[in-house]
Design an enzyme around this catalytic site. Structure first.
Site, PDB file in Angstrom:
ATOM      1  N   SER A 176     -32.177   4.349  72.249  1.00 26.00           N
ATOM      2  CA  SER A 176     -32.963   3.996  73.422  1.00 26.00           C
ATOM      3  C   SER A 176     -32.033   3.620  74.571  1.00 26.00           C
ATOM      4  O   SER A 176     -31.327   2.609  74.499  1.00 26.00           O
ATOM      5  CB  SER A 176     -33.870   2.813  73.059  1.00 26.00           C
ATOM      6  OG  SER A 176     -34.253   2.141  74.216  1.00 26.00           O
ATOM      7  N   ILE A 226     -32.705   0.158  75.955  1.00 28.88           N
ATOM      8  CA  ILE A 226     -32.100  -0.999  75.271  1.00 28.88           C
ATOM      9  C   ILE A 226     -30.585  -1.009  75.500  1.00 28.88           C
ATOM     10  O   ILE A 226     -29.996  -2.052  75.727  1.00 28.88           O
ATOM     11  CB  ILE A 226     -32.428  -0.975  73.766  1.00 28.88           C
ATOM     12  CG1 ILE A 226     -33.924  -1.163  73.556  1.00 28.88           C
ATOM     13  CG2 ILE A 226     -31.636  -2.039  73.014  1.00 28.88           C
ATOM     14  CD1 ILE A 226     -34.362  -1.089  72.117  1.00 28.88           C
ATOM     15  N   VAL A 282     -24.164  -2.608  72.850  1.00 28.29           N
ATOM     16  CA  VAL A 282     -23.531  -3.906  73.085  1.00 28.29           C
ATOM     17  C   VAL A 282     -22.417  -3.770  74.139  1.00 28.29           C
ATOM     18  O   VAL A 282     -22.113  -4.711  74.868  1.00 28.29           O
ATOM     19  CB  VAL A 282     -23.037  -4.528  71.752  1.00 28.29           C
ATOM     20  CG1 VAL A 282     -21.868  -3.769  71.170  1.00 28.29           C
ATOM     21  CG2 VAL A 282     -22.663  -5.985  71.924  1.00 28.29           C
ATOM     22  N   VAL A 326     -19.137  -3.482  74.211  1.00 29.26           N
ATOM     23  CA  VAL A 326     -17.761  -3.989  74.079  1.00 29.26           C
ATOM     24  C   VAL A 326     -17.181  -3.458  72.766  1.00 29.26           C
ATOM     25  O   VAL A 326     -17.912  -2.884  71.967  1.00 29.26           O
ATOM     26  CB  VAL A 326     -17.697  -5.538  74.059  1.00 29.26           C
ATOM     27  CG1 VAL A 326     -17.747  -6.114  75.439  1.00 29.26           C
ATOM     28  CG2 VAL A 326     -18.786  -6.111  73.183  1.00 29.26           C
ATOM     29  N   ALA A 364     -10.542  -2.755  70.784  1.00 29.31           N
ATOM     30  CA  ALA A 364      -9.297  -2.754  70.008  1.00 29.31           C
ATOM     31  C   ALA A 364      -9.585  -2.313  68.580  1.00 29.31           C
ATOM     32  O   ALA A 364     -10.623  -2.649  68.013  1.00 29.31           O
ATOM     33  CB  ALA A 364      -8.679  -4.146  70.019  1.00 29.31           C
ATOM     34  N   LYS A 373      -1.668   0.914  70.182  1.00 26.11           N
ATOM     35  CA  LYS A 373      -1.623  -0.510  69.807  1.00 26.11           C
ATOM     36  C   LYS A 373      -0.746  -0.666  68.564  1.00 26.11           C
ATOM     37  O   LYS A 373      -1.005  -0.019  67.535  1.00 26.11           O
ATOM     38  CB  LYS A 373      -3.050  -1.003  69.516  1.00 26.11           C
ATOM     39  CG  LYS A 373      -3.100  -2.412  68.959  1.00 26.11           C
ATOM     40  CD  LYS A 373      -4.513  -2.870  68.670  1.00 26.11           C
ATOM     41  CE  LYS A 373      -4.518  -4.174  67.908  1.00 26.11           C
ATOM     42  NZ  LYS A 373      -5.851  -4.556  67.434  1.00 26.11           N
ATOM     43  N   LEU A 431     -23.213  -3.625  63.604  1.00 24.71           N
ATOM     44  CA  LEU A 431     -23.662  -4.996  63.878  1.00 24.71           C
ATOM     45  C   LEU A 431     -24.949  -5.341  63.134  1.00 24.71           C
ATOM     46  O   LEU A 431     -25.229  -6.507  62.884  1.00 24.71           O
ATOM     47  CB  LEU A 431     -23.874  -5.178  65.386  1.00 24.71           C
ATOM     48  CG  LEU A 431     -22.613  -4.981  66.251  1.00 24.71           C
ATOM     49  CD1 LEU A 431     -22.962  -5.047  67.734  1.00 24.71           C
ATOM     50  CD2 LEU A 431     -21.546  -6.013  65.913  1.00 24.71           C
ATOM     51  N   THR A 440     -11.801  -5.933  63.792  1.00 26.69           N
ATOM     52  CA  THR A 440     -12.183  -5.379  62.494  1.00 26.69           C
ATOM     53  C   THR A 440     -13.551  -4.687  62.458  1.00 26.69           C
ATOM     54  O   THR A 440     -13.894  -4.078  61.441  1.00 26.69           O
ATOM     55  CB  THR A 440     -12.201  -6.516  61.442  1.00 26.69           C
ATOM     56  OG1 THR A 440     -12.829  -7.664  62.008  1.00 26.69           O
ATOM     57  CG2 THR A 440     -10.799  -6.867  61.009  1.00 26.69           C
ATOM     58  N   TYR A 499      -3.930  -8.069  46.794  1.00 28.73           N
ATOM     59  CA  TYR A 499      -5.211  -7.593  46.274  1.00 28.73           C
ATOM     60  C   TYR A 499      -5.374  -6.133  46.626  1.00 28.73           C
ATOM     61  O   TYR A 499      -4.837  -5.655  47.626  1.00 28.73           O
ATOM     62  CB  TYR A 499      -6.403  -8.447  46.719  1.00 28.73           C
ATOM     63  CG  TYR A 499      -6.483  -8.828  48.182  1.00 28.73           C
ATOM     64  CD1 TYR A 499      -6.922  -7.916  49.144  1.00 28.73           C
ATOM     65  CD2 TYR A 499      -6.173 -10.122  48.604  1.00 28.73           C
ATOM     66  CE1 TYR A 499      -7.031  -8.287  50.477  1.00 28.73           C
ATOM     67  CE2 TYR A 499      -6.278 -10.487  49.953  1.00 28.73           C
ATOM     68  CZ  TYR A 499      -6.711  -9.567  50.877  1.00 28.73           C
ATOM     69  OH  TYR A 499      -6.823  -9.918  52.196  1.00 28.73           O
TER      70      TYR A 499
HETATM   71  P1  FAD Z   1     -24.884  -1.492  69.456  1.00 27.57           P
HETATM   72  O1  FAD Z   1     -23.755  -1.066  70.289  1.00 27.57           O
HETATM   73  O2  FAD Z   1     -25.632  -2.704  69.882  1.00 27.57           O
HETATM   74  O3  FAD Z   1     -25.885  -0.275  69.386  1.00 27.57           O
HETATM   75  C1  FAD Z   1     -27.223  -0.439  68.948  1.00 27.57           C
HETATM   76  C2  FAD Z   1     -27.983   0.830  69.206  1.00 27.57           C
HETATM   77  O4  FAD Z   1     -29.288   0.693  68.656  1.00 27.57           O
HETATM   78  C3  FAD Z   1     -28.158   1.176  70.676  1.00 27.57           C
HETATM   79  O5  FAD Z   1     -28.040   2.567  70.863  1.00 27.57           O
HETATM   80  C4  FAD Z   1     -29.607   0.764  70.949  1.00 27.57           C
HETATM   81  O6  FAD Z   1     -30.172   1.493  71.988  1.00 27.57           O
HETATM   82  C5  FAD Z   1     -30.227   1.100  69.612  1.00 27.57           C
HETATM   83  N1  FAD Z   1     -31.503   0.405  69.366  1.00 27.57           N
HETATM   84  C6  FAD Z   1     -31.691  -0.920  69.127  1.00 27.57           C
HETATM   85  N2  FAD Z   1     -33.015  -1.169  68.975  1.00 27.57           N
HETATM   86  C7  FAD Z   1     -33.652   0.024  69.105  1.00 27.57           C
HETATM   87  C8  FAD Z   1     -35.000   0.428  69.072  1.00 27.57           C
HETATM   88  N3  FAD Z   1     -35.988  -0.447  68.878  1.00 27.57           N
HETATM   89  N4  FAD Z   1     -35.276   1.729  69.260  1.00 27.57           N
HETATM   90  C9  FAD Z   1     -34.310   2.647  69.473  1.00 27.57           C
HETATM   91  N5  FAD Z   1     -32.996   2.312  69.515  1.00 27.57           N
HETATM   92  C10 FAD Z   1     -32.675   1.024  69.347  1.00 27.57           C
HETATM   93  N6  FAD Z   1     -15.148  -4.109  67.479  1.00 27.57           N
HETATM   94  C11 FAD Z   1     -13.896  -3.663  67.313  1.00 27.57           C
HETATM   95  O7  FAD Z   1     -13.641  -2.899  66.370  1.00 27.57           O
HETATM   96  N7  FAD Z   1     -12.910  -4.037  68.162  1.00 27.57           N
HETATM   97  C12 FAD Z   1     -13.119  -4.915  69.171  1.00 27.57           C
HETATM   98  O8  FAD Z   1     -12.201  -5.210  69.928  1.00 27.57           O
HETATM   99  C13 FAD Z   1     -14.415  -5.452  69.319  1.00 27.57           C
HETATM  100  N8  FAD Z   1     -14.683  -6.364  70.274  1.00 27.57           N
HETATM  101  C14 FAD Z   1     -15.930  -6.925  70.328  1.00 27.57           C
HETATM  102  C15 FAD Z   1     -16.174  -7.978  71.206  1.00 27.57           C
HETATM  103  C16 FAD Z   1     -17.418  -8.595  71.209  1.00 27.57           C
HETATM  104  C17 FAD Z   1     -17.649  -9.752  72.121  1.00 27.57           C
HETATM  105  C18 FAD Z   1     -18.453  -8.122  70.387  1.00 27.57           C
HETATM  106  C19 FAD Z   1     -19.807  -8.748  70.408  1.00 27.57           C
HETATM  107  C20 FAD Z   1     -18.216  -7.062  69.539  1.00 27.57           C
HETATM  108  C21 FAD Z   1     -16.961  -6.479  69.482  1.00 27.57           C
HETATM  109  N9  FAD Z   1     -16.689  -5.472  68.586  1.00 27.57           N
HETATM  110  C22 FAD Z   1     -15.423  -4.999  68.443  1.00 27.57           C
HETATM  111  C23 FAD Z   1     -17.748  -4.929  67.773  1.00 27.57           C
HETATM  112  C24 FAD Z   1     -18.236  -3.641  68.365  1.00 27.57           C
HETATM  113  O9  FAD Z   1     -18.664  -3.816  69.683  1.00 27.57           O
HETATM  114  C25 FAD Z   1     -19.391  -3.136  67.522  1.00 27.57           C
HETATM  115  O10 FAD Z   1     -19.070  -3.222  66.183  1.00 27.57           O
HETATM  116  C26 FAD Z   1     -19.665  -1.730  67.807  1.00 27.57           C
HETATM  117  O11 FAD Z   1     -19.850  -1.527  69.159  1.00 27.57           O
HETATM  118  C27 FAD Z   1     -20.855  -1.255  67.036  1.00 27.57           C
HETATM  119  O12 FAD Z   1     -22.036  -1.701  67.596  1.00 27.57           O
HETATM  120  P2  FAD Z   1     -23.365  -1.080  67.012  1.00 27.57           P
HETATM  121  O13 FAD Z   1     -23.309   0.387  67.220  1.00 27.57           O
HETATM  122  O14 FAD Z   1     -23.568  -1.594  65.648  1.00 27.57           O
HETATM  123  O15 FAD Z   1     -24.477  -1.754  67.933  1.00 27.57           O
END
Ligand code: FAD
Length: 511
Positions: A40, A43, A46, A48, A51, A79, A331, A342, A429
Site C-alpha cells: 500500500s 501506508i 518504514v 530507514v 547499514a 562498509k 519487522l 542486523t 558457537y
Molecule cells: P516496512 O518497511 O515497514 O514495510 C511494510 C510494508 O507493509 C509496506 O510496504 C506497507 O505499505 C505494507 N503494509 C502494511 N500494512 C499494510 C496493509 N494493511 N495493506 C497493504 N500493505 C500494508 N536495518 C538494517 O539492516 N540496517 C540498518 O541500518 C537499519 N536501521 C534502522 C533504523 C531504524 C530507526 C529502524 C526502525 C529500522 C532500521 N533497520 C535497519 C530495519 C529496517 O528498516 C527494516 O528491517 C527493513 O526496512 C524491513 O522493513 P519491513 O519491510 O519489514 O517493513
C-alpha cells in the site's frame, strides 16, 4: 506436471523485507509457484535501514546480482567496520571490523598474546591488528588480500528504498505480480484458522496457500490476525525511539559506520554516495522527541537535506515467526535496534530458512518448529550482543548509562561475560551471528580487561612475541596506507571482478 511445491504464495508488504522475499522466491522456487505481493503506497514503508553486514553480498550473489550494478542502483558505499565512539568511557573510540584480530601464535588465540604483551605495546590497541580497521581508519578501501591471515569481510551502506525498488524490478521481471492496495480484512478457514485470503479495500480478494507477513511493525497477519504474542526486551534494550535525518554527502567518504554514544542513547552516521544517513536512537523516558531532533541537528557533519523522521519501536520479537500457513519476515517478526545493522541480515536468514524448510506437503509441523527454533536463536544471539554494548559501558555521566551498567541481563549473556572476565575465553558457537572477534572488539574496546589469560601466552618468550606483534601491526598499517581511498573506489563504480586486482590495489594510493 504439478508438484507439492506448486503453491500460491502471497506476500503482504513491499518494504525491504517484502521485496527481498519476492526477489528470492522468484529466482529460487520452482516455476509452479506463483508469487503475488500486496503493498500500500498510502501506508508506505518504514523508510530507514541503511547499514548492512557482509552476508548481504551472499544474498545478492544468490540472486545473480552484479555488485557494480547494485552499487549504482542503491547509491551504495563500502562498509568495513563500525566505529564506536564514547561507548566505553566518554572519550573511548574503537572499531568493530568485519575481521579477526591478528593471527594465532603457536596455536593460541591472538588476543591472549596481545593481553599478555600489551603493556610493552602501549601504542598498539586491538585495531592495529585488523587490516579492515586500519583501512577504515584511513577512509580507504580495497578487497581482502588472498593471504588468509589478512582476510576480512565487507558490506555496504545503501539506500534501502532504492534497494527495495531495485529488487522490485528484479522480481517483476521474473513474474512476481504486484497488487496495489490496503489490506482491510483477512479471511481464515473456519475449521482451523489458517489464512485463506487477504481482502483489499477495493474489495479485491487475494487467495493463497502460503502467506508471508512483511507488513512491518503492524504484523498484520502473524500478530493481529493469528494472535502470536510479542515478547518485549525493552527492559534490556531501553531505547524505544529513533529520529532519522539525511544530510549532504561527506567530502571524505568513510568506509565505516559511526555510532556515537550520547547521554541517553546513541547516534548513527552512515555515508552513502548521494547523502549521509544520520539518526538518533534514545529512550523516550529520558529524552523528549524535540530534544532528540535538536541534538541530531546540532551533531550533523553536513547540511541537512530532510526534516526529521520520527520512528517509535520496541525491542523484541514475536514468540515465533511461523504459525499455521503464515511466516513473518522483517519487522513483522521482530526488531532489535540498528546498533549492529542486523535487521536486513535477519530478513535474509528468514528467507533462506523458509526456502530450506519450504512447506511442501500439508503437514508442516517439523519444518515449522525447526524454523521457529532457528529464528528464535538468531534473535537471541543478536539481542545478547546488543545488550553487551549497553551493559559494559563505563560512562557515569547520566542516569541512562548508570542504569544500563547495573541492570540485570539475560543469564546466557551473564555467563559469557563472566567466562571472559575470568579467563579471556570466548566460547565458539555454530549457529547465529557474531563470532569471537566481534565479542572481543566490544569487550576490549569498552575497556573490559579480563583478570585471567591463557597461561601458555604468559609462558611464551615475551620479547619475541612483542617483536612479532610489532611487525604484524607495522605491516597492516603499511598495507592500509598503500590502498586507494574509498572515494576513489566508489568513483570507479566499485570493485572489478578481476581476481588479480586484490593485491595490486594495495600499492596504489589515491587521496
Ligand atoms: P516496512 O518497511 O515497514 O514495510 C511494510 C510494508 O507493509 C509496506 O510496504 C506497507 O505499505 C505494507 N503494509 C502494511 N500494512 C499494510 C496493509 N494493511 N495493506 C497493504 N500493505 C500494508 N536495518 C538494517 O539492516 N540496517 C540498518 O541500518 C537499519 N536501521 C534502522 C533504523 C531504524 C530507526 C529502524 C526502525 C529500522 C532500521 N533497520 C535497519 C530495519 C529496517 O528498516 C527494516 O528491517 C527493513 O526496512 C524491513 O522493513 P519491513 O519491510 O519489514 O517493513
Amino acid at each position: 506436471m504439478a508438484t507439492p511445491f506448486d503453491k500460491r504464495i502471497v506476500i503482504v508488504g513491499g518494504g525491504t523485507a517484502g521485496w527481498m522475499t519476492a526477489a528470492a522466491f522468484s529466482r529460487l522456487l520452482p516455476s509452479g509457484c506463483s508469487v503475488t505481493l500486496v503493498e500500500s503506497e498510502q501506508i508506505g514503508t518504514v523508510g530507514v535501514g541503511e547499514a548492512t553486514i557482509p552476508h548481504i553480498r551472499y544474498f545478492n550473489q544468490l540472486l545473480g546480482i552484479d555488485e557494480r550494478e547494485f552499487i549504482e542502483a542503491t547509491q551504495a558505499t563500502y562498509k568495513l567496520a563500525i566505529e564506536f565512539v564514547g561507548w566505553g568511557d566518554a572519550s573511548s573510540r574503537y572499531m568493530h571490523p568485519f575481521s579477526a584480530f591478528g593471527s594465532d601464535l603457536g596455536g593460541i588465540d591472538f588476543h591472549h598474546h596481545w593481553l599478555a604483551a600489551r603493556k610493552a605495546l602501549p601504542d598498539r590497541n586491538l585495531d592495529a591488528f585488523s587490516l579492515a580497521a586500519q583501512l577504515a581508519q584511513a577512509d580507504r578501501f580495497a578487497p581482502p588480500p588472498p593471504d588468509p591471515d589478512l582476510g576480512y569481510g565487507y558490506a555496504f551502506h545503501l539506500d534501502a528504498s532504492r534497494y527495495a525498488m531495485f529488487l522490485r524490478r528484479y522480481a517483476e521481471k521474473r513474474h512476481v505480480t504486484r497488487r496495489e492496495g490496503k489490506v482491510s480484512q483477512v479471511d481464515q478457514t473456519p475449521e482451523d484458522g489458517r489464512i485463506e485470503a487477504v481482502v483489499l479495500e477495493s474489495g479485491q480478494r487475494v487467495e493463497g496457500d502460503l502467506f508471508i507477513d512483511c507488513s512491518g511493525f503492524r504484523s498484520l497477519l502473524l500478530g493481529q490476525t493469528l494472535g502470536v504474542p510479542f515478547e518485549s526486551w525493552k527492559h534490556w534494550l531501553p531505547c524505544d525511539r529513533a529520529v532519522a535525518m539525511a544530510s549532504d554527502p561527506l567530502s571524505v567518504l568513510p568506509s565505516y559506520t559511526r555510532s556515537t554514544a550520547t547521554a541517553t542513547g546513541w547516534q548513527w552516521r552512515i555515508p552513502l554516495q548521494h547523502r549521509t544517513g544520520n539518526g538518533q536512537v534514545y529512550a523516550s523516558d529520558c529524552l523528549s522527541d524535540d530534544e532528540a531532533c535538536d541534538q541530531l541537528r546540532h551533531s550533523l557533519n553536513s547540511e541537512p537535506l530532510s526534516d526529521p523522521n520520527l520512528i517509535r519501536f520496541e525491542a523484541g520479537c514475536r514468540a515465533h515467526s511461523w504459525e499455521k500457513n503464515c511466516l513473518a519476515i522483517g519487522l513483522s517478526s521482530g526488531f532489535l535496534e540498528p546498533l549492529e545493522s542486523t535487521s536486513i541480515y535477519l530478513i535474509q536468514m528468514a528467507i533462506v530458512k523458509c526456502l530450506e524448510f519450504f512447506p511442501a506437503g500439508d503437514d508442516q509441523t517439523m519444518s515449522r518448529d525447526a524454523f521457529n527454533r532457528w529464528m528464535g536463536l538468531e534473535y537471541r544471539r543478536v539481542r545478547d550482543f546488543l545488550i553487551l554494548h549497553y551493559h559494559l559501558n563505563r560512562r557515569t555521566d547520566s542516569a541512562f548509562w548508570r542504569h544500563c551498567a547495573s541492570m540485570d541481563i539475560p543469564e546466557s549473556l551473564k555467563q559469557k561475560i563472566e567466562l571472559f572476565q575470568e579467563s579471556a575465553t570466548i566460547e565458539h558457537y555454530e549457529q547465529g551471528l557474531f563470532a569471537q572477534p566481534s565479542w572481543l572488539a566490544v569487550y576490549l574496546g569498552q575497556g573490559e580487561l579480563p583478570t585471567g589469560v591463557d597461561p601458555r601466552a604468559l609462558a611464551a618468550p615475551q620479547a619475541s612475541v612483542v617483536q612479532t606483534l610489532e611487525a604484524m601491526a607495522t605491516r597492516l598499517h603499511q598495507l592500509a596506507q598503500g590502498a586507494p581511498s574509498h572515494r576513489e573506489i566508489i568513483r570507479r563504480g566499485g570493485l572489478t571482478r578481476e581476481p588479480a586486482a586484490a593485491m595490486s590495489l594495495y600499492g596504489e594510493r589515491h587521496g
